[in-house]
Design an enzyme around this catalytic site. Structure first.
Site, PDB file in Angstrom:
ATOM      1  CB  CYS A 122      -0.945   0.483   1.622  1.00 28.39           C
ATOM      2  SG  CYS A 122      -2.434   1.234   1.007  1.00 28.39           S
ATOM      3  CB  CYS A 132      -4.669   3.255   0.087  1.00 28.72           C
ATOM      4  SG  CYS A 132      -4.929   4.023   1.810  1.00 28.72           S
ATOM      5  CE  LYS A 197      -7.418  -1.509   4.439  1.00 28.68           C
ATOM      6  NZ  LYS A 197      -6.331  -1.202   4.037  1.00 28.68           N
ATOM      7  NE  ARG A 207      -6.468   5.316   9.157  1.00 34.78           N
ATOM      8  CZ  ARG A 207      -7.375   5.520   9.204  1.00 34.78           C
ATOM      9  NH1 ARG A 207      -8.377   6.587   9.689  1.00 34.78           N
ATOM     10  NH2 ARG A 207      -8.599   4.744   8.117  1.00 34.78           N
ATOM     11  NE  ARG A 218      -6.747   4.263   4.930  1.00 34.67           N
ATOM     12  CZ  ARG A 218      -5.607   5.448   4.660  1.00 34.67           C
ATOM     13  NH1 ARG A 218      -6.147   6.230   4.382  1.00 34.67           N
ATOM     14  NH2 ARG A 218      -4.749   5.397   6.197  1.00 34.67           N
ATOM     15  CD  GLU A 234     -15.032  -4.594  -2.721  1.00 35.95           C
ATOM     16  OE1 GLU A 234     -13.867  -5.116  -3.892  1.00 35.95           O
ATOM     17  OE2 GLU A 234     -14.763  -3.678  -3.410  1.00 35.95           O
ATOM     18  CE  LYS A 249      -6.939  -3.853   8.065  1.00 40.31           C
ATOM     19  NZ  LYS A 249      -5.921  -3.077   7.516  1.00 40.31           N
ATOM     20  CE1 TYR A 314      -0.523  -4.876  14.537  1.00 41.10           C
ATOM     21  CE2 TYR A 314      -2.645  -5.118  14.856  1.00 41.10           C
ATOM     22  CZ  TYR A 314      -2.099  -4.690  14.455  1.00 41.10           C
ATOM     23  OH  TYR A 314      -2.056  -3.896  12.810  1.00 41.10           O
TER      24      TYR A 314
HETATM   25  C1  PBG Z   1      -4.184   0.488   5.576  1.00 40.61           C
HETATM   26  C2  PBG Z   1      -3.755   0.025   5.679  1.00 40.61           C
HETATM   27  C3  PBG Z   1      -4.391   0.077   7.393  1.00 40.61           C
HETATM   28  C4  PBG Z   1      -4.594  -1.419   8.071  1.00 40.61           C
HETATM   29  C5  PBG Z   1      -4.036  -2.314   7.833  1.00 40.61           C
HETATM   30  N1  PBG Z   1      -3.165  -1.526   6.076  1.00 40.61           N
HETATM   31  C6  PBG Z   1      -5.770   0.719   7.696  1.00 40.61           C
HETATM   32  C7  PBG Z   1      -6.593   1.823   7.115  1.00 40.61           C
HETATM   33  O1  PBG Z   1      -6.479   1.467   6.072  1.00 40.61           O
HETATM   34  O2  PBG Z   1      -6.542   2.709   7.013  1.00 40.61           O
HETATM   35  C8  PBG Z   1      -5.484  -1.914   9.301  1.00 40.61           C
HETATM   36  C9  PBG Z   1      -4.498  -2.849  10.819  1.00 40.61           C
HETATM   37  C10 PBG Z   1      -4.976  -1.866  11.702  1.00 40.61           C
HETATM   38  O3  PBG Z   1      -5.714  -1.359  11.811  1.00 40.61           O
HETATM   39  O4  PBG Z   1      -4.777  -2.865  12.520  1.00 40.61           O
HETATM   40  N2  PBG Z   1      -3.504   0.322   3.750  1.00 40.61           N
HETATM   41 ZN    ZN Z   2      -2.940   1.871   2.664  1.00 38.02          ZN
END
Ligand code: PBG
Ligand code: ZN
Length: 324
Positions: A122, A132, A197, A207, A218, A234, A249, A314
């Site tokens: 990304c 992104c 997503k 963030r 987004r 999707e 996710k 995590y």
């Molecule tokens: C961005 C991205 C995000 C996460 C993984 N890749 C955040 C977003 O889309 O703003 C989030 C992962 C997390 O919150 O643990 N490409």
């Molecule tokens: Zn991103």
């Protein structure tokens, strides 16, 4: 005729720990878990992430020893996120062969060759606006971002990444990356598509972890959390574009979607227990409201039960150190 009470007594199989484990339907092991990590360049010390107690940004200079420590504990796979000091409008550091994306994969594979390294693909941590992809006015330019995703994927593969994991939520990103990888001689490298997503409020702590520059949201490229049919669509589009594995996710609030996709596709399905899910459990436990170890196992077990084959979490290192 199906038997009923008093013949049917479900409690018979729950009477002892041994009986309960014998009849337990769902299990997860370290083979199913991927540990997401944050790696920052140009710093010397670990940086605690206050909204994710227990998670730290790893200085690039200590990445190799951390990967060795993860491997010793039994971690089999990591997903790399870079915290960049080289931001620009397009996130061009991501396809620089000496840039952070490439260096992370190279360092991990050099330290522990058998560690499976997934390269999050990304731009939001490498763009000065935090989106992104490339901007066109106030919008992310989908098709110009595709070419850059291809370049980043090839750079990561060349540096040794085992799996390319595109999370930009651009239409056509899986096809674009597949073609770029194949053209560069990486037809053997799989794509783990962040295929469903959602534009979730549960990414808040991420963030902070990634030092995101984003103002706004987004919602024009990530999915509306209220849409179930679209979620399946999707993921099936990504399958048609050549994804090797699908992903949902966040995970915990989307167990119905995990199940839908499990039933709609034969591909492996992954789920990402995101930063906000982690933070809620950690802070809830710190406040004495819940038992962390049990809630972690219950949430991850539920994600598997819903149909996920693997889970990004995590908590992976905590579980590894606890012997699962
Ligand atoms: C961005 C991205 C995000 C996460 C993984 N890749 C955040 C977003 O889309 O703003 C989030 C992962 C997390 O919150 O643990 N490409
Ligand atoms: Zn991103």
């Amino acid at each position: 005729m199906s038997s009923q009470f008093p013949e049917a007594r479900s409690r018979r199989l729950r009477r002892s720990p041994e009986l309960r484990s014998l009849f337990q339907e769902t299990e997860f092991t370290l083979n199913d878990l991927v540990l997401p990590i944050f790696v920052e360049e140009e710093i010397d010390d670990f940086v605690p992430i206050t909204s994710m107690p227990g998670v730290m940004r790893i200085p690039e200079s200590k990445l190799a020893s951390e990967i060795e420590r993860f491997a010793r504990a039994g971690i089999k796979s990591v997903m790399t996120f870079g915290v960049s000091h080289h931001l620009d409008a397009s996130g061009s550091d991501t396809w620089n062969e000496r840039g952070l994306v490439s260096r992370m994969s190279a360092i991990c594979k050099d330290a522990v060759p058998e560690m499976i390294v997934m390269s999050d693909t990304c731009f939001c941590e490498y763009t000065d606006h935090g989106h992104c992809g490339v901007m066109h006015g106030n919008e992310v330019d989908n098709d110009r971002t595709l070419a850059n995703l291809g370049k980043q994927a090839v750079a990561a593969a060349r540096a040794g990444a085992d799996v390319i994991a595109p999370s930009a939520a651009m239409d056509g990103q899986v096809q674009a990356i597949r073609r770029a990888l194949d053209a560069a001689g990486f037809s053997h490298i799989p794509i783990m598509a962040y295929s469903t997503k959602f534009a979730s409020a549960l990414y808040g702590p991420f963030r902070e972890a990634g030092g995101s520059a984003l103002k706004g949201d987004r919602k024009s490229y990530q999915m509306n959390p209220m849409n179930r049919r679209e979620a399946v669509r999707e993921s099936l589009l990504d399958e048609q574009e050549g994804a090797d594995s699908l992903m949902v996710k966040p995970a915990g609030a989307y167990l119905d979607i995990i199940r839908d996709i499990r039933e709609a596709s034969r591909l492996p399905v992954a789920a990402y227990q995101v930063s906000g899910e982690y933070a809620m459990i950690k802070f809830g436990a710190q406040a004495g409201a819940i038992d962390e170890a049990r809630v972690v196992r219950e949430t991850l077990g539920s994600i598997k039960r819903a149909g996920a084959d693997l889970i990004f979490t995590y908590f992976a290192m905590d579980l590894a150190l606890a012997g699962i």
